[in-house]
Design a protein around this motif. Structure first.
Motif, PDB file in Angstrom:
ATOM      1  N   LEU A 204     -16.713  97.859  34.347  1.00 22.38           N
ATOM      2  CA  LEU A 204     -17.296  98.170  32.895  1.00 22.38           C
ATOM      3  C   LEU A 204     -17.777  99.579  32.823  1.00 22.38           C
ATOM      4  O   LEU A 204     -17.219 100.615  32.510  1.00 22.38           O
ATOM      5  CB  LEU A 204     -18.080  97.842  32.212  1.00 22.38           C
ATOM      6  CG  LEU A 204     -18.387  98.196  30.454  1.00 22.38           C
ATOM      7  CD1 LEU A 204     -17.126  97.968  29.835  1.00 22.38           C
ATOM      8  CD2 LEU A 204     -19.445  96.628  29.836  1.00 22.38           C
ATOM      9  N   GLN A 205     -18.720  99.383  34.504  1.00 24.14           N
ATOM     10  CA  GLN A 205     -19.828 100.715  34.384  1.00 24.14           C
ATOM     11  C   GLN A 205     -18.455 101.867  34.970  1.00 24.14           C
ATOM     12  O   GLN A 205     -19.227 102.786  34.775  1.00 24.14           O
ATOM     13  CB  GLN A 205     -20.718 100.384  34.936  1.00 24.14           C
ATOM     14  CG  GLN A 205     -21.252 102.192  35.345  1.00 24.14           C
ATOM     15  CD  GLN A 205     -22.953 101.000  36.057  1.00 24.14           C
ATOM     16  OE1 GLN A 205     -22.823  99.879  36.982  1.00 24.14           O
ATOM     17  NE2 GLN A 205     -24.055 101.637  35.698  1.00 24.14           N
ATOM     18  N   LYS A 206     -17.238 101.565  36.277  1.00 20.44           N
ATOM     19  CA  LYS A 206     -16.367 102.562  36.296  1.00 20.44           C
ATOM     20  C   LYS A 206     -15.832 103.047  35.377  1.00 20.44           C
ATOM     21  O   LYS A 206     -15.531 104.469  35.669  1.00 20.44           O
ATOM     22  CB  LYS A 206     -15.563 101.733  37.661  1.00 20.44           C
ATOM     23  CG  LYS A 206     -16.433 101.654  38.782  1.00 20.44           C
ATOM     24  CD  LYS A 206     -15.728 100.625  39.499  1.00 20.44           C
ATOM     25  CE  LYS A 206     -16.391  99.752  40.889  1.00 20.44           C
ATOM     26  NZ  LYS A 206     -15.444  99.315  41.887  1.00 20.44           N
ATOM     27  N   ARG A 207     -15.133 102.442  33.942  1.00 24.25           N
ATOM     28  CA  ARG A 207     -14.684 103.159  32.918  1.00 24.25           C
ATOM     29  C   ARG A 207     -15.094 104.186  32.382  1.00 24.25           C
ATOM     30  O   ARG A 207     -14.867 105.032  32.092  1.00 24.25           O
ATOM     31  CB  ARG A 207     -13.483 102.135  32.044  1.00 24.25           C
ATOM     32  CG  ARG A 207     -13.114 100.777  33.130  1.00 24.25           C
ATOM     33  CD  ARG A 207     -11.874 100.458  31.794  1.00 24.25           C
ATOM     34  NE  ARG A 207     -12.645  99.683  31.045  1.00 24.25           N
ATOM     35  CZ  ARG A 207     -12.734  98.497  30.791  1.00 24.25           C
ATOM     36  NH1 ARG A 207     -12.912  97.459  32.384  1.00 24.25           N
ATOM     37  NH2 ARG A 207     -13.809  97.745  29.742  1.00 24.25           N
ATOM     38  N   THR A 213     -15.560 107.796  21.508  1.00 21.15           N
ATOM     39  CA  THR A 213     -15.604 106.675  21.146  1.00 21.15           C
ATOM     40  C   THR A 213     -15.279 106.105  21.998  1.00 21.15           C
ATOM     41  O   THR A 213     -14.902 105.138  21.067  1.00 21.15           O
ATOM     42  CB  THR A 213     -13.737 107.497  21.202  1.00 21.15           C
ATOM     43  OG1 THR A 213     -13.648 108.417  22.307  1.00 21.15           O
ATOM     44  CG2 THR A 213     -13.186 109.271  19.945  1.00 21.15           C
ATOM     45  N   ARG A 214     -15.566 105.634  22.733  1.00 21.26           N
ATOM     46  CA  ARG A 214     -15.701 104.293  23.847  1.00 21.26           C
ATOM     47  C   ARG A 214     -16.969 103.554  23.126  1.00 21.26           C
ATOM     48  O   ARG A 214     -17.075 102.363  24.900  1.00 21.26           O
ATOM     49  CB  ARG A 214     -14.849 104.907  25.277  1.00 21.26           C
ATOM     50  CG  ARG A 214     -14.011 104.804  25.489  1.00 21.26           C
ATOM     51  CD  ARG A 214     -13.493 105.288  26.804  1.00 21.26           C
ATOM     52  NE  ARG A 214     -14.068 103.628  27.455  1.00 21.26           N
ATOM     53  CZ  ARG A 214     -12.829 103.193  27.247  1.00 21.26           C
ATOM     54  NH1 ARG A 214     -12.432 102.603  26.483  1.00 21.26           N
ATOM     55  NH2 ARG A 214     -13.298 101.589  28.071  1.00 21.26           N
ATOM     56  N   THR A 215     -18.354 104.350  23.189  1.00 23.25           N
ATOM     57  CA  THR A 215     -19.272 103.382  22.744  1.00 23.25           C
ATOM     58  C   THR A 215     -19.178 102.155  21.873  1.00 23.25           C
ATOM     59  O   THR A 215     -19.850 100.800  22.596  1.00 23.25           O
ATOM     60  CB  THR A 215     -20.361 104.761  22.282  1.00 23.25           C
ATOM     61  OG1 THR A 215     -20.424 106.348  22.809  1.00 23.25           O
ATOM     62  CG2 THR A 215     -21.683 103.838  22.044  1.00 23.25           C
ATOM     63  N   LYS A 216     -18.170 102.107  21.169  1.00 20.31           N
ATOM     64  CA  LYS A 216     -18.251 100.831  20.033  1.00 20.31           C
ATOM     65  C   LYS A 216     -17.355  99.965  21.382  1.00 20.31           C
ATOM     66  O   LYS A 216     -17.974  98.696  21.472  1.00 20.31           O
ATOM     67  CB  LYS A 216     -17.567 101.193  19.140  1.00 20.31           C
ATOM     68  CG  LYS A 216     -17.472  99.368  18.132  1.00 20.31           C
ATOM     69  CD  LYS A 216     -16.733  99.856  17.297  1.00 20.31           C
ATOM     70  CE  LYS A 216     -16.754  98.422  16.444  1.00 20.31           C
ATOM     71  NZ  LYS A 216     -15.766  98.933  14.489  1.00 20.31           N
TER      72      LYS A 216
END
Length: 304
Positions: A204-207, A213-216
């Protein structure tokens, strides 16, 4: 008569000028709020008032939108008229889901070509802190109100459902159909619960999660990683529980008080991002992922 006429004209012009001056002096605008410090989502009462000479053509304050604030309710504009003046008042309920120090901006009340501005009103918006020493108050269940008409409808629906069920059973027996139960199996991971959680956190951290838009998505997946770890480690149905119910379950494992508090704040931050459109800062995102990682590592030493 010709000598008197200029004096009469001068007096008329003087009286007209004086009336204009007094009319301008009668214009006043005011904006007030009932509180300047709130928690996220708490209401603020914003009152607008404008006083002007009777008969003036005016344009009301522009209250279509306010930056960092959302409208909960807009009351109607009340009017109080006298022989010489007219007063307008409106009450609005606003709130904010952005933590920080903001301000209700100056609002313009327009008469003719002139704008009369209200004062700007500062409002501090804070995120409530979690106190583990206090008893946790969960959301109360919905209280149903008995209604005789609804009771009859329920019986009718129940009767129709029973008739439908009997018709389906008769049809299946007549056709000789037998339905085999479908068993849904969850893929079994070859990794331990801790290894699976740490691996998912690293992926998850690498992505990345800096884009708004990706915070949620980031906070939803982070919350699911923690819940799945607890499910595999304790067999507690964590995926169906609210954050409040989950925190009550975690109390039995006796996490250190400071670590329990930080974990509770992260779970509440996850909910705020998912359900209240809260946009956390980059350091809050990093703190959230570090807290979940440290929590699963700590719980793995406690839960045997």
């Amino acid at each position: 008569m010709n000598r008197i006429t200029p004096y009469i004209i001068s007096i008329i012009v003087f009286l007209f000028s004086v009336s204009i001056c007094f009319s301008q002096m009668d214009v006043s605008v005011k904006a007030t709020i009932n509180r300047d410090k709130i928690m996220i989502g708490e209401p603020v009462e914003l009152k607008l008032e404008a006083k002007m000479p009777a008969g003036s053509d005016a344009k009301w304050f522009p209250v279509d939108s306010l930056q960092h604030f959302e409208f909960v309710d807009k009351g109607k504009i009340d009017t109080i008229s006298t022989a010489d003046t007219r007063t307008y008042r409106q009450t609005l309920i606003i709130t904010s889901f952005d933590s920080g120090r903001w301000a209700v901006p100056s609002l313009a009340f327009t008469i003719g070509n002139k704008d009369y501005l209200t004062d700007s009103l500062p409002v501090s918006v804070a995120y409530s802190n979690f106190d583990p020493k206090q008893d946790y108050h969960d959301i109360k269940d919905i209280i149903e109100i008995e209604n005789a008409a609804i009771e009859y409808i329920n019986w009718i629906v129940l009767g129709l459902a029973a008739l439908s069920l009997l018709a389906i059973i008769y049809f299946l027996r007549k056709k000789g159909l037998a339905q085999k139960p479908v068993v849904i199996k969850r893929p079994v991971s070859k990794l331990s619960p801790l290894q699976e959680a740490l691996q998912a956190i690293d992926e998850l951290q690498k992505r990345g999660y800096t884009e708004l838009t990706r915070t949620k998505v980031f906070h939803t997946e982070l919350n699911d990683i923690f819940r799945l770890y607890l499910y595999r480690k304790t067999n507690i149905a964590t995926m169906e529980k609210t954050s409040g119910e989950l925190m009550l379950q975690l109390k039995q494992f006796n996490l250190p008080s400071d670590e329990f508090t930080i974990l509770a704040q992260v779970l509440r931050l996850n909910d705020a991002v998912k359900f209240a459109k809260y946009q956390p800062a980059a350091n809050e995102n990093q703190q959230a992922i570090d807290t979940i990682k440290q929590s699963v590592e700590k719980l793995d030493t406690i839960i045997l």
